[in-house]
Design an enzyme around this catalytic site. Sequence first.
Site, PDB file in Angstrom:
ATOM      1  N   SER A 210       0.750  -1.059  -0.093  1.00  0.00           N
ATOM      2  CA  SER A 210       0.104   0.061   0.141  1.00  0.00           C
ATOM      3  C   SER A 210       0.909   1.325   0.056  1.00  0.00           C
ATOM      4  O   SER A 210       1.715   1.352  -0.783  1.00  0.00           O
ATOM      5  CB  SER A 210      -0.944   0.027   1.154  1.00  0.00           C
ATOM      6  OG  SER A 210      -1.978   0.683   1.066  1.00  0.00           O
ATOM      7  N   GLU A 321     -10.952  -3.848  -3.902  1.00  0.00           N
ATOM      8  CA  GLU A 321     -12.065  -2.789  -3.530  1.00  0.00           C
ATOM      9  C   GLU A 321     -12.589  -3.019  -2.224  1.00  0.00           C
ATOM     10  O   GLU A 321     -13.424  -2.263  -1.750  1.00  0.00           O
ATOM     11  CB  GLU A 321     -13.552  -3.148  -4.651  1.00  0.00           C
ATOM     12  CG  GLU A 321     -14.016  -4.628  -4.592  1.00  0.00           C
ATOM     13  CD  GLU A 321     -13.118  -5.748  -5.913  1.00  0.00           C
ATOM     14  OE1 GLU A 321     -14.014  -6.361  -6.006  1.00  0.00           O
ATOM     15  OE2 GLU A 321     -11.988  -5.304  -5.897  1.00  0.00           O
ATOM     16  N   HIS A 408      -7.202  -6.057   0.292  1.00  0.00           N
ATOM     17  CA  HIS A 408      -6.116  -5.135   0.407  1.00  0.00           C
ATOM     18  C   HIS A 408      -5.363  -5.531   1.536  1.00  0.00           C
ATOM     19  O   HIS A 408      -6.048  -5.430   2.664  1.00  0.00           O
ATOM     20  CB  HIS A 408      -6.518  -3.728   0.400  1.00  0.00           C
ATOM     21  CG  HIS A 408      -5.318  -2.766   0.287  1.00  0.00           C
ATOM     22  ND1 HIS A 408      -4.646  -2.434  -0.816  1.00  0.00           N
ATOM     23  CD2 HIS A 408      -4.801  -1.611   1.091  1.00  0.00           C
ATOM     24  CE1 HIS A 408      -3.756  -1.543  -0.374  1.00  0.00           C
ATOM     25  NE2 HIS A 408      -3.826  -1.259   0.625  1.00  0.00           N
TER      26      HIS A 408
END
Length: 498
Positions: A210, A321, A408
């Site tokens: 990230s 998402e 994620h």
Amino acid sequence: MRKAMLMSAALMAIAAPAVWAGPKVQVDAGTIEGVSAAGIDRYLGIPYAAPPVGELRWRAPQSPAPWSGTLEARQYGPDCVQMDMDSPPGPGFVNPESEDCLYLNVWAPENAANKKLPVMVWIYGGAFIMGASSYPSYDGTAFAKQDVIVVSMNYRVGRFGFFAHPELSVPGEATGNFGLMDQIAALKWVQANIAAFGGDASNVTIFGESAGASSVNFLMASPAAKGLFHKAIAQSGGTNAYVKPLDKAHADAVAWGEKVGAKSAEDLRKLPAATVLGAPVIAPETVIADGQIVAKSTPEAYLAGEIADIPYLVGANDYEESLIKWLPGAEKKLIESLGPKGEAVVKLYMADGTSREVAEKRVWGEYAMTLPARWRAEQSAKSAGKVWLYRFSYVPETLRATTLGAGHENEIEMVFDIRNSRTARHDWTAADLKMASSMNRYWANFAKTGNPNGDSLPQWPAYTVKSRTLMHFGKDGIAPVKDFAKARLDALEAATAK
């Protein structure tokens, strides 16, 4: 809920005197004593820079003051001050926060001092507004068992880490991107000190997820980081297509300073930490084009040929998402911004019977993470770089009935092969353990040689402009896939092209 749910369990797990063998290492600022257990030496909470407090708030990191005697490096340093978290990173895990937070950690095999082992430097994610090296899923033990030394560091986040007020400028120092400067300072510490732990300063891999992966990409393009690392891994790093112009960063900082009654550098540095924290920096308007640490966005750097020419491993997860829960409505805003092209892409994503709601979110997830990973692999391959692309969709077996996909950050526990009860968020099955072991070995192999293959693992083909093959880590195993989702990703790329 405050992020103050972070470290006591970790201390309980590693602080039992019975396992302290007291390994000692001499670093440039003094002697440190760590913890030894199960063949692994851990050195936690090593200061790599002076505390960025008082006159050093919003300054480039300075060298730590030398200490006399032996510094006990047996517990994590404080996490950097940051915004609240929605959930803790591990069961019962608690760690304090402080502006005095520039500490790093080292995991190394026992008796490695005279070796030259590969080094991996982990950079945590958190949208540049949160995160810490103390999180249990970042434990470097599994890598150390493979004769890879792991270093993790804290870096300043939010307005503490990314803030460019003209009154704070210091002649000869970069300004604004203090979080990235911290990362660079930690990498310089590695160059100066890692040999004492048995590490090879000429074989350093940076890896992150990230915002940590974004950091990897920014560092690959930063003149200030040149030569400090030799391989790079970016896990779900996004586009990094926007950096805030310095004049806008200055204007925003001046406006905020006036709002809180602080116009001079002295006034700004006297502000309570709570006041600074109360106006968090929001991604993606975080990283600043200061001209020294960051000159341009990383896509611009790729296109200009100003990216480090080093082995690169990059990828994303199948349910990125999942981030939308923190960004409500992001998918609809994206599609509306694309007009008729966006509508056409949504219909393509619905062609297999997917509902519109799911398709819209999938469009956003692949736009945010999957497409940028493919684009970076493509650009690296065009320049004859050595690049490996992956897609991660593995969901632990006990979570499959209730989980829509690999969200994620879900790959992190597999990459670090985290499987002990201190950190577990789920029960591990034999299949889970096999996947974690395989991913950990791929990453370790890459750190050792610049190629993830070896150890009788399934062959991972390099990504080239002809093959366009990625490695898929899925519930059915690990296998290469050529031209993954080409039709929909090509359509999405065309629709979002500037």
